[in-house]
Design a protein around this motif. Sequence first.
Motif, PDB file in Angstrom:
ATOM      1  N   VAL A 192       1.324  -1.160  -0.010  1.00 19.90           N
ATOM      2  CA  VAL A 192       0.080  -0.375  -0.020  1.00 19.90           C
ATOM      3  C   VAL A 192       0.828   1.577   0.098  1.00 19.90           C
ATOM      4  CG1 VAL A 192      -1.909   1.623   0.866  1.00 19.90           C
ATOM      5  CG2 VAL A 192      -1.753  -1.342   1.039  1.00 19.90           C
ATOM      6  N   ALA A 193       0.788   2.086  -1.289  1.00 25.98           N
ATOM      7  CA  ALA A 193       2.170   3.486  -1.248  1.00 25.98           C
ATOM      8  C   ALA A 193       0.879   4.349  -0.497  1.00 25.98           C
ATOM      9  CB  ALA A 193       1.533   3.317  -2.624  1.00 25.98           C
ATOM     10  N   GLU A 194       2.217   4.708   0.420  1.00 26.55           N
ATOM     11  CA  GLU A 194       1.715   6.460   0.974  1.00 26.55           C
ATOM     12  C   GLU A 194       2.492   7.452   1.153  1.00 26.55           C
ATOM     13  OE1 GLU A 194      -1.244   6.052   2.730  1.00 26.55           O
ATOM     14  OE2 GLU A 194      -1.446   4.184   3.996  1.00 26.55           O
ATOM     15  N   ASN A 195       3.368   7.505   0.385  1.00 23.80           N
ATOM     16  CA  ASN A 195       4.513   7.809  -0.267  1.00 23.80           C
ATOM     17  C   ASN A 195       4.042   8.985  -1.186  1.00 23.80           C
ATOM     18  OD1 ASN A 195       6.210   7.837   2.267  1.00 23.80           O
ATOM     19  ND2 ASN A 195       6.731   5.767   0.921  1.00 23.80           N
ATOM     20  N   GLU A 196       4.751   9.924  -1.462  1.00 20.86           N
ATOM     21  CA  GLU A 196       4.308  11.371  -2.569  1.00 20.86           C
ATOM     22  C   GLU A 196       4.888   9.797  -4.383  1.00 20.86           C
ATOM     23  OE1 GLU A 196       5.614  14.951  -5.106  1.00 20.86           O
ATOM     24  OE2 GLU A 196       6.445  14.448  -3.407  1.00 20.86           O
ATOM     25  N   PHE A 211      -1.176  -0.440  -4.357  1.00 19.47           N
ATOM     26  CA  PHE A 211      -2.149  -0.061  -3.879  1.00 19.47           C
ATOM     27  C   PHE A 211      -1.837   1.660  -3.782  1.00 19.47           C
ATOM     28  CE2 PHE A 211      -2.993  -4.546  -3.080  1.00 19.47           C
ATOM     29  CZ  PHE A 211      -5.098  -4.561  -3.896  1.00 19.47           C
ATOM     30  N   VAL A 212      -3.101   2.225  -4.333  1.00 20.41           N
ATOM     31  CA  VAL A 212      -3.326   3.922  -3.803  1.00 20.41           C
ATOM     32  C   VAL A 212      -4.434   4.191  -3.939  1.00 20.41           C
ATOM     33  CG1 VAL A 212      -2.581   5.558  -5.363  1.00 20.41           C
ATOM     34  CG2 VAL A 212      -1.456   3.781  -5.257  1.00 20.41           C
ATOM     35  N   PRO A 256      -2.306  13.644  -1.461  1.00 20.11           N
ATOM     36  CA  PRO A 256      -3.443  13.926  -2.183  1.00 20.11           C
ATOM     37  C   PRO A 256      -2.714  13.066  -3.419  1.00 20.11           C
ATOM     38  CG  PRO A 256      -2.078  15.528  -1.573  1.00 20.11           C
ATOM     39  CD  PRO A 256      -1.831  14.948  -0.282  1.00 20.11           C
ATOM     40  N   ARG A 257      -3.379  12.495  -4.338  1.00 24.40           N
ATOM     41  CA  ARG A 257      -3.084  11.868  -5.675  1.00 24.40           C
ATOM     42  C   ARG A 257      -4.219  12.627  -6.689  1.00 24.40           C
ATOM     43  NH1 ARG A 257       1.182   9.074  -4.048  1.00 24.40           N
ATOM     44  NH2 ARG A 257       0.930   7.343  -2.652  1.00 24.40           N
ATOM     45  N   ASP A 258      -3.116  13.384  -7.206  1.00 22.12           N
ATOM     46  CA  ASP A 258      -3.935  14.271  -8.412  1.00 22.12           C
ATOM     47  C   ASP A 258      -3.368  14.012  -9.847  1.00 22.12           C
ATOM     48  OD1 ASP A 258      -1.288  15.267  -8.715  1.00 22.12           O
ATOM     49  OD2 ASP A 258      -1.324  17.344  -8.516  1.00 22.12           O
ATOM     50  N   GLU A 259      -3.620  13.855 -10.871  1.00 23.59           N
ATOM     51  CA  GLU A 259      -3.132  13.615 -12.483  1.00 23.59           C
ATOM     52  C   GLU A 259      -1.965  13.259 -12.472  1.00 23.59           C
ATOM     53  OE1 GLU A 259      -4.938  13.807 -17.153  1.00 23.59           O
ATOM     54  OE2 GLU A 259      -5.492  15.566 -15.637  1.00 23.59           O
ATOM     55  N   VAL A 260      -1.368  14.582 -11.732  1.00 26.60           N
ATOM     56  CA  VAL A 260       0.235  14.684 -12.131  1.00 26.60           C
ATOM     57  C   VAL A 260       0.904  13.758 -11.152  1.00 26.60           C
ATOM     58  CG1 VAL A 260       2.129  15.993 -12.033  1.00 26.60           C
ATOM     59  CG2 VAL A 260       0.176  16.639 -13.008  1.00 26.60           C
ATOM     60  N   ASN A 261       0.541  12.896  -9.914  1.00 23.03           N
ATOM     61  CA  ASN A 261       0.802  12.163  -9.040  1.00 23.03           C
ATOM     62  C   ASN A 261       0.359  10.480  -9.782  1.00 23.03           C
ATOM     63  OD1 ASN A 261       0.596  10.814  -5.868  1.00 23.03           O
ATOM     64  ND2 ASN A 261       2.459  12.079  -6.689  1.00 23.03           N
ATOM     65  N   LEU A 262      -0.385  10.594 -10.084  1.00 29.97           N
ATOM     66  CA  LEU A 262      -0.962   9.271 -11.110  1.00 29.97           C
ATOM     67  C   LEU A 262      -0.316   8.858 -11.160  1.00 29.97           C
ATOM     68  CD1 LEU A 262      -4.719   9.701 -10.376  1.00 29.97           C
ATOM     69  CD2 LEU A 262      -3.230   8.025  -9.222  1.00 29.97           C
TER      70      LEU A 262
END
Length: 407
Positions: free
Chosen positions: A35-39, A52-53, A59-65
């Motif tokens: 399970v991913a908790e970091n950027e 898993f994200v 926060p997971r915006d489009e750039v981060n995804l």
Amino acid sequence: MSLTLEEILALPGLEEMRLRAGSQNMHRTVRWSYVAENESIGEWVMGGELVFVTGINHPRDEVNLLQLVDDGHTSGIAGLVILTGSAFIQRIPDSVIARAHAYGLPLIEQPYLLKMVIVTHLIGTALVHMAQTKRSRHDIVAQLLSGDYPSLATARQRASHLQLPLDDSRRLVALRLSAVNVLFDRHPPDEAERRLQHIRQAVQDHLDAWNRALPDALPVIVQGDLFIVLLPEHEGIRLQLAELYQQLHAMIGELALFMGMAGAVQGCAGYRQALNQARQALEVAENLRPATGLCDFNELGVLRLLQAIGDRSVIDAFVQQTLGQLIEPRRKHSHSLIDTLDALLQENGNALKTAERLNLHRNTVTQRIQRIEQHSGQSLDDPLFRMNASVALLVWRMNEAQRQERP
């Protein structure tokens, strides 16, 4: 037996998870879930994980995804699961799906209402069960290969319980990496060892995935420096192995790879003998170094004599002297006479059967026979010429580099 992404999505209770990209790589095996908790995830995964994200703690915006997709592809994860719902990540952007598709990275959407504790418990339990099953399956086949088993009856009983089809007709193939000394000549010992283990793991992973797609597959066994596969017997097995060789050759870098194939084995009682045959064929392959990488035990009679010739140039000169005059570079099909001679000898000189084998008119074969005798200055009625031609053709067939010149 390994747990693949496809098998995970088929687990009871996970029906709501939906594949969004990367369907061509659903055969990938999952080492564990994370399970991913970091950027980013690049420094937190080792490869083979199902990541898993959630978006809960970061926060997971489009750039981060998009960055996570890039990291996952670079790190060699098995797949990426993104949880969607009204609270955190509302939807997976089209750009993220497109990038995962371009990488061939399996991307799975999981609704938030499907609790993570349920998902990870189901996957973890299945992974443990699969690991135990895999160990048992490997154990049975490894015992049969070594001859160290309590009884055939017990082995067959265990195999039946684990759905192992042991007694089908099979061909055993032993593969081995060669020229390992090149790595240690060119690199410091630590770097050479790292590269060797990386290549060995890549070869094993590829063999596992390739073998798993075969009907009635038995597990790939690693015994010392050998990779051992037991393939269902069929007419196209040599072509199948040639394709496998090309795939593996592209990933072994400075090393070489050779394969030895045993004669057909009709039941598990013959696995140990088949392994001995494959070892003998592998030894010949490593000495004669055929471009296809493969030597068949069924052809060892003549090949063992050729192996005793220390200077390979002597063998090449014999082939050139026997067959070289039959190459017609000015014709569209420059090797047609060699192909005809090969088929003619396999049909014991019967021109009609040769025509049928080559799908040619009888008159065409007759004309080629005349050209063969004209170019070679030999008569096909001469038993010495037929013997020399048979041996030369055996080497010729092994030398795929020459055959690649064909149009």
